[in-house]
Design a protein around this motif. Structure first.
Motif, PDB file in Angstrom:
ATOM      1  N   VAL A 189     -48.213  26.703  -0.973  1.00 41.41           N
ATOM      2  CA  VAL A 189     -48.172  27.145   0.421  1.00 41.41           C
ATOM      3  C   VAL A 189     -47.478  26.066   1.245  1.00 41.41           C
ATOM      4  CG1 VAL A 189     -49.547  27.866   2.399  1.00 41.41           C
ATOM      5  CG2 VAL A 189     -50.312  28.431   0.088  1.00 41.41           C
ATOM      6  N   ILE A 190     -46.453  26.462   1.979  1.00 43.99           N
ATOM      7  CA  ILE A 190     -45.688  25.506   2.780  1.00 43.99           C
ATOM      8  C   ILE A 190     -45.629  25.975   4.228  1.00 43.99           C
ATOM      9  CG2 ILE A 190     -44.326  24.748   0.793  1.00 43.99           C
ATOM     10  CD1 ILE A 190     -42.007  26.445   1.821  1.00 43.99           C
ATOM     11  N   ASP A 191     -45.178  25.091   5.098  1.00 44.45           N
ATOM     12  CA  ASP A 191     -44.957  25.417   6.507  1.00 44.45           C
ATOM     13  C   ASP A 191     -46.219  26.019   7.140  1.00 44.45           C
ATOM     14  OD1 ASP A 191     -43.522  25.545   8.859  1.00 44.45           O
ATOM     15  OD2 ASP A 191     -42.559  27.469   8.373  1.00 44.45           O
ATOM     16  N   GLU A 192     -47.361  25.381   6.874  1.00 49.22           N
ATOM     17  CA  GLU A 192     -48.647  25.798   7.441  1.00 49.22           C
ATOM     18  C   GLU A 192     -48.965  27.263   7.145  1.00 49.22           C
ATOM     19  OE1 GLU A 192     -48.190  24.741  11.560  1.00 49.22           O
ATOM     20  OE2 GLU A 192     -48.940  22.701  11.179  1.00 49.22           O
ATOM     21  N   GLY A 193     -48.580  27.705   5.954  1.00 48.12           N
ATOM     22  CA  GLY A 193     -48.898  29.056   5.520  1.00 48.12           C
ATOM     23  C   GLY A 193     -47.874  30.099   5.891  1.00 48.12           C
ATOM     24  N   ARG A 194     -46.858  29.725   6.650  1.00 47.58           N
ATOM     25  CA  ARG A 194     -45.853  30.719   7.050  1.00 47.58           C
ATOM     26  C   ARG A 194     -44.907  31.092   5.912  1.00 47.58           C
ATOM     27  NH1 ARG A 194     -46.671  27.907  11.960  1.00 47.58           N
ATOM     28  NH2 ARG A 194     -45.260  26.238  11.339  1.00 47.58           N
ATOM     29  N   GLN A 195     -44.829  30.227   4.891  1.00 44.73           N
ATOM     30  CA  GLN A 195     -44.036  30.554   3.703  1.00 44.73           C
ATOM     31  C   GLN A 195     -44.783  30.075   2.455  1.00 44.73           C
ATOM     32  OE1 GLN A 195     -40.005  28.904   4.217  1.00 44.73           O
ATOM     33  NE2 GLN A 195     -39.322  30.925   4.896  1.00 44.73           N
ATOM     34  N   GLN A 197     -35.505  17.459 -14.174  1.00 50.95           N
ATOM     35  CA  GLN A 197     -36.054  16.805 -12.988  1.00 50.95           C
ATOM     36  C   GLN A 197     -36.439  17.830 -11.924  1.00 50.95           C
ATOM     37  OE1 GLN A 197     -33.263  14.631 -10.523  1.00 50.95           O
ATOM     38  NE2 GLN A 197     -34.791  13.047 -10.034  1.00 50.95           N
ATOM     39  N   ILE A 198     -35.559  18.770 -11.669  1.00 52.04           N
ATOM     40  CA  ILE A 198     -35.811  19.798 -10.660  1.00 52.04           C
ATOM     41  C   ILE A 198     -37.064  20.587 -11.001  1.00 52.04           C
ATOM     42  CG2 ILE A 198     -34.930  21.987  -9.730  1.00 52.04           C
ATOM     43  CD1 ILE A 198     -32.104  20.755  -9.998  1.00 52.04           C
ATOM     44  N   LEU A 199     -37.163  21.007 -12.252  1.00 54.24           N
ATOM     45  CA  LEU A 199     -38.275  21.865 -12.650  1.00 54.24           C
ATOM     46  C   LEU A 199     -39.595  21.105 -12.667  1.00 54.24           C
ATOM     47  CD1 LEU A 199     -36.434  23.840 -15.459  1.00 54.24           C
ATOM     48  CD2 LEU A 199     -37.028  24.662 -13.177  1.00 54.24           C
ATOM     49  N   ALA A 200     -39.573  19.883 -13.143  1.00 57.88           N
ATOM     50  CA  ALA A 200     -40.805  19.086 -13.177  1.00 57.88           C
ATOM     51  C   ALA A 200     -41.303  18.794 -11.763  1.00 57.88           C
ATOM     52  CB  ALA A 200     -40.570  17.790 -13.947  1.00 57.88           C
ATOM     53  N   ARG A 201     -40.403  18.419 -10.868  1.00 55.89           N
ATOM     54  CA  ARG A 201     -40.807  18.125  -9.491  1.00 55.89           C
ATOM     55  C   ARG A 201     -41.333  19.371  -8.786  1.00 55.89           C
ATOM     56  NH1 ARG A 201     -36.687  15.061  -5.792  1.00 55.89           N
ATOM     57  NH2 ARG A 201     -38.494  15.294  -4.415  1.00 55.89           N
ATOM     58  N   LEU A 202     -40.673  20.491  -9.018  1.00 56.02           N
ATOM     59  CA  LEU A 202     -41.128  21.714  -8.376  1.00 56.02           C
ATOM     60  C   LEU A 202     -42.529  22.079  -8.856  1.00 56.02           C
ATOM     61  CD1 LEU A 202     -40.737  24.210  -6.622  1.00 56.02           C
ATOM     62  CD2 LEU A 202     -39.654  25.325  -8.589  1.00 56.02           C
ATOM     63  N   GLU A 203     -42.729  22.073 -10.150  1.00 52.85           N
ATOM     64  CA  GLU A 203     -44.038  22.470 -10.670  1.00 52.85           C
ATOM     65  C   GLU A 203     -45.147  21.554 -10.173  1.00 52.85           C
ATOM     66  OE1 GLU A 203     -45.892  24.522 -14.541  1.00 52.85           O
ATOM     67  OE2 GLU A 203     -44.125  23.292 -14.837  1.00 52.85           O
ATOM     68  N   ALA A 204     -44.848  20.281 -10.034  1.00 51.57           N
ATOM     69  CA  ALA A 204     -45.844  19.319  -9.551  1.00 51.57           C
ATOM     70  C   ALA A 204     -45.998  19.354  -8.036  1.00 51.57           C
ATOM     71  CB  ALA A 204     -45.455  17.917  -9.999  1.00 51.57           C
ATOM     72  N   GLY A 205     -45.138  20.092  -7.352  1.00 53.95           N
ATOM     73  CA  GLY A 205     -45.162  20.080  -5.896  1.00 53.95           C
ATOM     74  C   GLY A 205     -44.777  18.731  -5.331  1.00 53.95           C
ATOM     75  N   ALA A 206     -43.914  18.010  -6.064  1.00 55.41           N
ATOM     76  CA  ALA A 206     -43.538  16.639  -5.685  1.00 55.41           C
ATOM     77  C   ALA A 206     -42.367  16.651  -4.717  1.00 55.41           C
ATOM     78  CB  ALA A 206     -43.211  15.832  -6.939  1.00 55.41           C
ATOM     79  N   TYR A 207     -42.597  17.248  -3.567  1.00 52.46           N
ATOM     80  CA  TYR A 207     -41.595  17.247  -2.503  1.00 52.46           C
ATOM     81  C   TYR A 207     -42.340  17.211  -1.179  1.00 52.46           C
ATOM     82  CZ  TYR A 207     -42.681  22.274  -2.622  1.00 52.46           C
ATOM     83  OH  TYR A 207     -43.330  23.483  -2.619  1.00 52.46           O
ATOM     84  N   THR A 208     -41.647  16.839  -0.131  1.00 54.81           N
ATOM     85  CA  THR A 208     -42.259  16.715   1.187  1.00 54.81           C
ATOM     86  C   THR A 208     -41.637  17.710   2.151  1.00 54.81           C
ATOM     87  OG1 THR A 208     -40.656  15.095   2.014  1.00 54.81           O
ATOM     88  CG2 THR A 208     -42.530  14.233   0.741  1.00 54.81           C
TER      89      THR A 208
END
Length: 571
Positions: free
Chosen positions: A106-112, A198-209
Motif C-alpha cells: 500500500v502506497i501513497d497513504e492508501g490511494r494506490q 536487483q529490481i525484482l528483489a527490491r520490489l518484493e522486499a518493498g525496499a523503496y521510499t
C-alpha cells in the motif's frame, strides 16, 4: 532451442524453485490445467515459484529451452484463458502458477497499491480496509479468489458502475522479443535499480521510499474516464468491452502475452451504501430507471445488478452451496474449497464417476432450509425482471423519492433492504454465476454443454431483452440472463439440450449479437472461447512476436512465430 531435453529442463526448474513446487503427474496438475468452466490440456509441468527472482529464473529456463509459457494465477477465468486448450501446440507447455507470490504494498497513504502476481482481490480488499479504501472490484470476482493481475491482464469489468474496466499503464513485466531475448521492462513508475535481479528483489522486499515513486498525471492507474462514458446513454456503442483499443496498453489486456510481475493501481473511497430491490414485468421500466440514474444524479449508483427470474431460480437451487460457503466462512475460504473440490473431482473421474461431488453437494443442499430473505421469494413470484440497486447513503433519500414517483403509475415496485437483506441479495446475484456449471454437472443425461457469453450492448439500447428464434430457443434446456445493468454488460449462460451442437449454437448466437451491434466478450476476455478481433490479435502479436506466451488465446495460432496464423483475427 528444442534440443534441450525435457528431463534437463525439469531438473533446472527443480533447482530453481525446489522439487516440491514442480508438479508433473496428472493428479497433481489437474487443478491448474483444468479450467473453472472450460479448458484442459497436457503440460510438461506446473511450476510454482515463491519469489519474483525465482519467477524470472523460471522464465529464463523455459524460454531458453524453447517451450511455451502459460502464466496463471487463480485459474478462475470463465472463457478458458488460464489453462491449456487441448492439443495442437507445437511445443511442450510449462504452466507457471504465481499463487505463492502474493505480496500487496500500500502506497501513497492508501490511494494506490502495488500488487504482485498472486495477490487476490479478497486479500487486497482486506489490506485496504484500514484505510477506508476499496479495490477496483469487490464481491464478484473476489468470491472465487480471482487475482488482481488477472483482472488487469484481461481488462475485467466488475459490478461497480463508477470504476469501469480494470486498467493501468503502470506495470513491471517481462517480454520476449522477436530476437528471442527476454527483457524486464519497468514501467511501474518506481525506481528500483538497473538489473532484473536487483529490481525484482527490491520490489518484493518493498525496499523503496516515497522519493522513488514517480507520480505522473499523464499515466493512468485506473479507467479514469469511465464516469463520462457510462453516463452517455445515447451513444450507439458499448461502454466497455475487452477489445476496446483504448484499454489495450502493455499489461492491460495482455491476456498472458507478457509475464507481469507487478501492477500499480488506484484505490477508491469506501462508502456507506443502501440497497433497493426493484421488480417488474416490463423491462422498459428498468430502462427508464437506468437512464435517469445515470444522467440526473450528481453521483453514479454504486452498482446495479440484473437477474432474470429463470437465473434467480437456478441460482437459488444450484448456487446455494456457494452462497452458504461465502456467508459462513467469507470469500477468503472459497479458493481453498475450490482446490479441495478439484482434487476430489479428480479422484472420482479416474474411476469414471464424473460429477459425483456436484451431485453429493446438491443432495446436501436440498436438505438445508431456504437461505434467501422472504421478500426476495415474494418478488420472484411477482416479477420476471429483478434489479438490485446500490447507491451511496448520501443519495438514498433522493433515490427513494425518485422510485416512488416512477412506480406510482406502474405495476412494478421496489423494496428498501436493510443491511442484511441487501448483502444477501447481492450474494445471491453472484452465486448465480456458478449455477450453470453445477446444473450441467448434475444433469449430464439431458445437458450437452453450456454456451456462456458475456456481451456489451450499445449504451442507447432500449430493447435489451433477447428473443431467440423458436428453433434456437427449442435447443435450450434453460437460459440464464444476469449482469451489470447500468454498464449494459450481460452474462448469458445457455444450457444446451443433449444432442444439440453447442458450437453451432454459439456461432448462431454470435451472428445475432452482431446484428444487434453488441460487442463480445465484454469483461471475461476472449480466452479460448471467442475469436480475437483484428485489433486485439494485432496487439497480442506485437506483445509476443515469437508466440511463446499463452499461444492460441483468441483462437489465434498455437504455432511458433505465429505459423499458420491465417490472419490472426476474427471478424
Amino acid at each position: 532451442m528444442d534440443a534441450v531435453p525435457s528431463a534437463t529442463l525439469l531438473a533446472r526448474l527443480r533447482e530453481t524453485v525446489g522439487a516440491a513446487h514442480v508438479l508433473t503427474g496428472d493428479g497433481e496438475t489437474r487443478r491448474f490445467r483444468k479450467g473453472y468452466r472450460r479448458g484442459d490440456g497436457p503440460v510438461l509441468a506446473v511450476v510454482r515459484p515463491g519469489t519474483l527472482p525465482e519467477l524470472w529464473r523460471v522464465l529464463q529456463a523455459v524460454v531458453a529451452a524453447g517451450r511455451i509459457v502459460i502464466m496463471q494465477a487463480a485459474n478462475t477465468g470463465l472463457t478458458g484463458g488460464p489453462p491449456p486448450d487441448g492439443d495442437g501446440y507445437d511445443r511442450e507447455i510449462v504452466l507457471v502458477s504465481t499463487l505463492r507470490i502474493a505480496g500487496i504494498q500500500v502506497i501513497d497513504e492508501g490511494r494506490q497499491v502495488v500488487c504482485l502476481p498472486g495477490a487476490t482481490l479478497d486479500a487486497l480488499e482486506k489490506a485496504l480496509a484500514p484505510f477506508g479504501r476499496e479495490p477496483h472490484s469487490v464481491i464478484g470476482s473476489s468470491c472465487i479468489g480471482a487475482s488482481v493481475l488477472g483482472g488487469i491482464c484481461n481488462n475485467s469489468g466488475g459490478a461497480l458502475v463508477r470504476r469501469g474496466p480494470a486498467y493501468t499503464q503502470l506495470a513491471l513485466f517481462a517480454q520476449l522479443g522477436e530476437d528471442g531475448a527476454l527483457r524486464l521492462v519497468n514501467h511501474l513508475g518506481i525506481a528500483l535499480g538497473d538489473t532484473p535481479e536487483q529490481i525484482l528483489a527490491r520490489l518484493e522486499a518493498g525496499a523503496y521510499t516515497a522519493a522513488d515513486i514517480v507520480h505522473d498525471p499523464s499515466l493512468a492507474a485506473s479507467a479514469r474516464d469511465y464516469d463520462r462514458r457510462v453516463r452517455d446513454v445515447d451513444a450507439p456503442t458499448p461502454a466497455r468491452y475487452n477489445a476496446d483499443p483504448a484499454r489495450l496498453h502493455e499489461a492491460s489486456g495482455s491476456a498472458g502475452r507478457l509475464c507481469v510481475f507487478a501492477v500499480r493501481l488506484d484505490t477508491f473511497p469506501k462508502e456507506d451504501a443502501r440497497v433497493f430491490y426493484i421488480g417488474t414485468n416490463d423491462p422498459h421500466d428498468l430502462t427508464g430507471v437506468r437512464r435517469h440514474l445515470l444522467t440526473a444524479f450528481e453521483r453514479l449508483p454504486v452498482s446495479g445488478e440484473y437477474i432474470h427470474r429463470d437465473a434467480f431460480d437456478i441460482g437459488a437451487k444450484y448456487g446455494k452451496d456457494t452462497f452458504l460457503l461465502i456467508e459462513k466462512f467469507g470469500t477468503g475460504r472459497v479458493p481453498q474449497a475450490f482446490a479441495i473440490k478439484s482434487r476430489v473431482d479428480g479422484w472420482f473421474e479416474r474411476i469414471g464417476l464424473r460429477g459425483a461431488t456436484d451431485r453429493a453437494l446438491q443432495a446436501l443442499m436440498a436438505l438445508l432450509p431456504n437461505h434467501l430473505p422472504r421478500f426476495m421469494l415474494e418478488w420472484r413470484n411477482r416479477y420476471e425482471h429483478h434489479l438490485l440497486l446500490k447507491v451511496s447513503a448520501r443519495d438514498a433519500d433522493a433515490t427513494r423519492e425518485y422510485l416512488q414517483r416512477f412506480f406510482a403509475d406502474k405495476p412494478g415496485e421496489f423494496y428498501e433492504c436493510d443491511a442484511e437483506e441487501g448483502r444477501k441479495a447481492f450474494l445471491h446475484r453472484f452465486a448465480v454465476a456458478s449455477a450453470a456449471v453445477r446444473y450441467r454437472e448434475t444433469h449430464r443425461s439431458t445437458v450437452e454443454d453450456i454456451v456462456p457469453l458475456d456481451i456489451a450492448l450499445r449504451r442507447n439500447d432500449r430493447d435489451w431483452v433477447e428473443t431467440l428464434p423458436p428453433d434456437l430457443d427449442a435447443a435450450m434446456v434453460a437460459k440464464l440472463y444476469y449482469g451489470h445493468f447500468f454498464c449494459h454488460v450481460f452474462h448469458q449462460d445457455y444450457i444446451v439440450k443433449k444432442g444439440s451442437d453447442p458450437l453451432a449454437i454459439e456461432h448462431r448466437l454470435w451472428r445475432l449479437l452482431d446484428a444487434r451491434g453488441a460487442e463480445y466478450p465484454a469483461e471475461h476476455n476472449v480466452g479460448h472461447l471467442y475469436h480475437a478481433k483484428p485489433a486485439l490479435a494485432a496487439f497480442y502479436r506485437a506483445l509476443d512476436p515469437t508466440n511463446s506466451f499463452n499461444p492460441g488465446i483468441g483462437r489465434t495460432s498455437k504455432k511458433r512465430n505465429w505459423g499458420e496464423c491465417g490472419g490472426c483475427g476474427g471478424s
